[in-house]
Design an enzyme around this catalytic site. Structure first.
Site, short mmCIF file in Angstrom:
data_model
loop_
_atom_site.label_atom_id
_atom_site.label_comp_id
_atom_site.label_asym_id
_atom_site.label_seq_id
_atom_site.Cartn_x
_atom_site.Cartn_y
_atom_site.Cartn_z
N ARG A 51 47.93 36.32 -6.33
CA ARG A 51 47.67 37.50 -7.16
C ARG A 51 47.91 38.82 -6.44
NH1 ARG A 51 45.15 33.47 -8.90
NH2 ARG A 51 44.92 33.12 -6.69
N THR A 52 47.37 38.95 -5.26
CA THR A 52 47.40 40.27 -4.60
C THR A 52 48.84 40.66 -4.30
OG1 THR A 52 45.27 39.70 -3.63
CG2 THR A 52 46.39 41.63 -2.74
N LYS A 80 57.45 34.49 17.26
CA LYS A 80 58.02 34.49 18.62
C LYS A 80 57.11 35.23 19.59
CE LYS A 80 62.50 35.25 16.44
NZ LYS A 80 63.49 36.33 16.24
N ARG A 101 48.11 41.98 4.41
CA ARG A 101 46.97 41.05 4.47
C ARG A 101 47.04 40.37 5.82
NH1 ARG A 101 45.27 36.75 -0.10
NH2 ARG A 101 44.42 38.69 -0.92
N HIS A 129 38.36 43.72 1.01
CA HIS A 129 39.48 43.50 0.08
C HIS A 129 39.40 44.64 -0.95
CE1 HIS A 129 42.62 41.71 -2.13
NE2 HIS A 129 42.18 40.47 -2.26
N1 CP Z 1 41.97 37.47 -5.33
C1 CP Z 1 42.93 37.27 -4.39
O1 CP Z 1 42.97 37.92 -3.35
O2 CP Z 1 43.85 36.32 -4.73
P1 CP Z 1 45.08 35.91 -3.83
O3 CP Z 1 44.54 35.31 -2.55
O4 CP Z 1 45.87 34.92 -4.64
O5 CP Z 1 45.87 37.15 -3.53
#
Ligand code: CP
Length: 306
Positions: A51-52, A80, A101, A129
């Site tokens: 999703r993110t 590497k 991320r 998040h």
């Molecule tokens: N909610 C969320 O962060 O989903 P993903 O890990 O799929 O990005």
């Protein structure tokens, strides 16, 4: 909000949050605009995501920008031995904003300190998040008609759940009452409880996912027990099936109750809940597109004011 980057929801004032929500609503009205024409956005995902990453990339595409990046760090020179610092410095040569991320807590903050281009934190370990929090707040507002004075029950992995930790910060401006339902092993860490204490926010902790708690809630925020955060898999096996929400458990809940989940789910929400009008998690994920459009434009100082 600390200008330039979007690293932690704790950097945002109540006014920042409300302004971002206003922008989110505008993008929901019209998600296809050319405000990012000529801009290149890098998505660097050192941890898996559906999703993110895809909603950030859709956000850029629908706003006329371009996307570079990776979803599997093993295909990059970090495999590497290239350091995060060098990776960020390199990508800063190519892109106008970095959406990242990373599995290490504090990685996004660190990145924001070594580059002049904006960093958007798409999740750093068990820490934060913040873009998820913006879509969570927007979803709560849309379903409840307000953010203030709500009873929010958080269920599952409250120890490692970065969406939980961020949402506590975000909701702290709006006088919530929290119920935390978790097994002993996954209780909310003390640092977050101390934060709530300093803010004068009421909360209760439970190990039992009881009808009493469900039936007094306005929001039921379910979370997955995250296998990837455990160093001892025996510990994971002990707690992985702790709480499973079934349709019948919602029978006597408040009419306004909505079930949220940052997703992905494993087994903590039974599939028959999906057809219950109180299930909101798929719409919640859709709201992420608009929230992320607002965040990208905010950090690039391109927010629509008209
Ligand atoms: N909610 C969320 O962060 O989903 P993903 O890990 O799929 O990005």
């Amino acid at each position: 909000m600390k200008k330039g980057s979007f690293v932690s929801i704790a950097d945002c004032s109540k006014e920042d949050i409300l302004q971002l929500m206003e922008e989110t609503a505008r993008f929901e009205q019209n998600p296809n605009q050319d405000v990012l024409e000529g801009k290149v956005c890098a998505t660097l995902f050192f941890e898996p995501s559906t999703r993110t990453r895809l909603s950030f990339e859709t956000a850029v595409n629908r706003l006329g920008g371009r996307v570079i990046g990776f979803s599997d760090a093993s295909t990059t020179s970090s495999s590497k031995g290239e350091t995060l610092k060098d990776t960020i410095k390199m990508v800063s040569n190519y892109a106008d904003v970095i959406i990242m991320r990373h599995y290490l807590e504090g990685a996004a903050r660190y990145a924001s300190e070594i580059t002049d281009i904006p960093i958007i934190n798409a999740g750093d370990g068990a820490n934060q998040h913040p873009s998820q929090t913006m879509l969570d707040l927007y979803s709560i507002y849309k379903t409840q008609g307000r953010l203030s004075n709500l009873i929010i029950t958080m269920v599952g992995d409250l120890k490692y759940g970065r969406t939980v930790h961020s949402l506590l910060n975000g909701m702290s401006h709006f006088n919530p009452t929290f119920h935390f339902v978790a097994p002993e092993e996954l209780r909310l860490p003390d640092i977050y409880k101390q934060f709530l204490d300093t803010q004068g926010i009421l909360y209760e902790e439970h190990t039992d996912f009881s009808p009493e708690v469900i039936n007094k809630s306005d929001i039921l925020y379910m979370t997955r027990v995250q296998r990837e955060r455990f160093t001892d898999l025996m510990e994971y096996e002990k707690v992985k099936n702790s709480y499973i929400l079934t349709n019948e458990m919602l029978d006597h809940s408040k009419p306004n109750l909505r079930v949220l989940h940052p997703l992905p789910r494993v087994n903590e929400i039974a599939y028959d809940v999906d057809d219950n009008p109180k299930a909101y998690y798929f719409e919640q994920a859709k709201n992420g597109l608009y929230a992320r459009q607002a965040i990208i434009c905010e950090v690039l100082n391109l927010s629509l004011r008209a």
